[in-house]
Design a protein around this motif. Structure first.
Motif, PDB file in Angstrom:
ATOM      1  N   SER A  18      -8.367  -0.016   1.314  1.00 13.86           N
ATOM      2  CA  SER A  18      -8.618   0.210   2.530  1.00 13.86           C
ATOM      3  C   SER A  18      -9.303  -1.167   3.159  1.00 13.86           C
ATOM      4  O   SER A  18      -9.155  -1.213   4.244  1.00 13.86           O
ATOM      5  N   LEU A  19      -9.833  -1.997   2.413  1.00 12.22           N
ATOM      6  CA  LEU A  19     -10.532  -3.136   3.018  1.00 12.22           C
ATOM      7  C   LEU A  19      -9.765  -4.299   3.248  1.00 12.22           C
ATOM      8  O   LEU A  19      -9.910  -5.613   3.666  1.00 12.22           O
ATOM      9  N   GLU A  27      -5.995  -6.700   3.274  1.00 13.07           N
ATOM     10  CA  GLU A  27      -4.694  -6.574   4.043  1.00 13.07           C
ATOM     11  C   GLU A  27      -4.246  -8.227   3.733  1.00 13.07           C
ATOM     12  O   GLU A  27      -4.501  -9.245   3.890  1.00 13.07           O
ATOM     13  N   ASP A  55      -2.527   3.057  -6.443  1.00 16.49           N
ATOM     14  CA  ASP A  55      -4.139   3.094  -6.566  1.00 16.49           C
ATOM     15  C   ASP A  55      -4.187   3.461  -8.288  1.00 16.49           C
ATOM     16  O   ASP A  55      -5.151   2.908  -8.787  1.00 16.49           O
ATOM     17  N   LYS A 100      -9.386   2.748  -4.194  1.00 16.49           N
ATOM     18  CA  LYS A 100      -9.127   3.205  -2.910  1.00 16.49           C
ATOM     19  C   LYS A 100      -9.863   2.462  -1.764  1.00 16.49           C
ATOM     20  O   LYS A 100      -9.402   2.096  -0.854  1.00 16.49           O
ATOM     21  N   GLU A 101     -11.200   2.426  -2.156  1.00 14.92           N
ATOM     22  CA  GLU A 101     -12.014   1.494  -1.356  1.00 14.92           C
ATOM     23  C   GLU A 101     -11.680  -0.039  -1.033  1.00 14.92           C
ATOM     24  O   GLU A 101     -11.336  -0.214   0.179  1.00 14.92           O
ATOM     25  N   LYS A 104       0.809  -1.298  -0.124  1.00 18.95           N
ATOM     26  CA  LYS A 104      -0.057  -0.009   0.006  1.00 18.95           C
ATOM     27  C   LYS A 104       0.864   1.346   0.031  1.00 18.95           C
ATOM     28  O   LYS A 104       0.319   2.272  -0.105  1.00 18.95           O
TER      29      LYS A 104
END
Length: 284
Positions: free
Chosen positions: A244-245, A247, A225, A240-241, A219
């Protein structure tokens, strides 16, 4: 130079593999890692592992657990993506279906039997209290292009696939997403053929070290992105969403998680027995 063959889906989760291959990181360690895209997904890769067409696979957790229990001579060596996969539940844009509940008893498009789209249809049915024998019907469509054709031509009624990769088809007005169904476990693991691992343990460790070094800082890569959006034809806000979700993991999958996967697959009659953790997972 040792040639090692690896397979995975051509999706944003696997961009780290592309980056490390592009940078020649494996060749610097004497490994000619050959990546193959599997558009048919997990069921296709399970078959490829059995046939020795590939040595490693980046594969859905539930799919490889099912296939190892079913006799695939392979083992899970690491979690690759720790977070759940968000499966979008899609219908044709012109379909009369408006809710997940209304899909009870209709026809699900799946890439192949044993694939994630097949297994998650059972999870979704269980979540909604459906009868697993009477309310699930399947149409094999091979891949996402086949699903578009099947839903458009009313040969199937709904299709479950990763939410973000399918979103361009939704944005283009071909599919309509009527709900989501997250996996109740980490979504991707790395699996290896047992026979190959016995003779190539150090090379496999080297591959893991390289990919883990990249995913641990994925990231933080400048403009990642933008690169993902461009490469996979996604909108930047969606990327981007998704970032963020999501890992990644550099750890071995734990026994509690494996037991949970097996418990659910067994309860759904997808596997006929549960096997020991050490028969599914190898710690390098």
């Amino acid at each position: 130079m040792k040639t090692i063959k690896i397979g995975g889906v051509p999706e944003h989760f696997n961009l780290a593999w592309y980056l490390t291959l592009k940078n020649g990181e494996y060749k610097k360690e004497g490994i000619n890692l050959r990546w193959k895209d599997y558009f048919g997904g997990t069921g296709d890769m399970c078959k490829a592992l059995r046939n020795k067409d590939i040595d490693l696979a980046v594969i859905l957790t539930e799919g490889i657990v099912k296939d190892i229990v079913g006799g695939n001579p392979s083992s899970i060596i690491q979690t690759f993506v720790q977070t759940p996969l968000i499966w979008g539940i899609h219908v044709a844009n012109t379909s009369h279906y408006q809710t997940i509940e209304s899909l009870q008893g209709s026809n699900a498009a799946i890439s192949r039997y044993g694939s994630g789209s097949h297994l998650m249809a059972y999870i979704n049915a269980q979540n909604n209290g459906w009868n697993l024998d009477a309310d699930l019907n399947f149409k094999v469509v091979k891949n996402i292009d086949g699903a578009v054709e099947a839903l458009t031509n009313n040969e199937a009624d709904y299709f479950m696939w990763e939410k973000f990769m399918t979103k361009p088809i939704v944005d283009n007005g071909v599919f309509r997403r009527i709900g989501n169904c997250p996996t109740p476990w980490p979504c991707f693991v790395i699996a290896v053929r047992d026979e190959f691992l016995e003779e190539n343990k150090e090379a496999v460790k080297t591959i893991l070290n390289i990919i883990n070094s990249t995913t641990s800082r994925f990231k933080e890569i400048p403009n990642i992105d933008v690169d993902i959006a461009k490469r996979y034809n996604l909108k930047i806000d969606d990327v981007k969403e998704w970032l963020s979700l999501t890992e990644w993991s550099q750890e071995v999958i734990d026994e509690k998680t494996i037991n949970n996967v097996q418990e659910q697959l067994f309860a759904l009659n997808i596997i006929s027995e549960k096997i020991a953790y050490n028969d599914l997972v190898v710690k390098l």
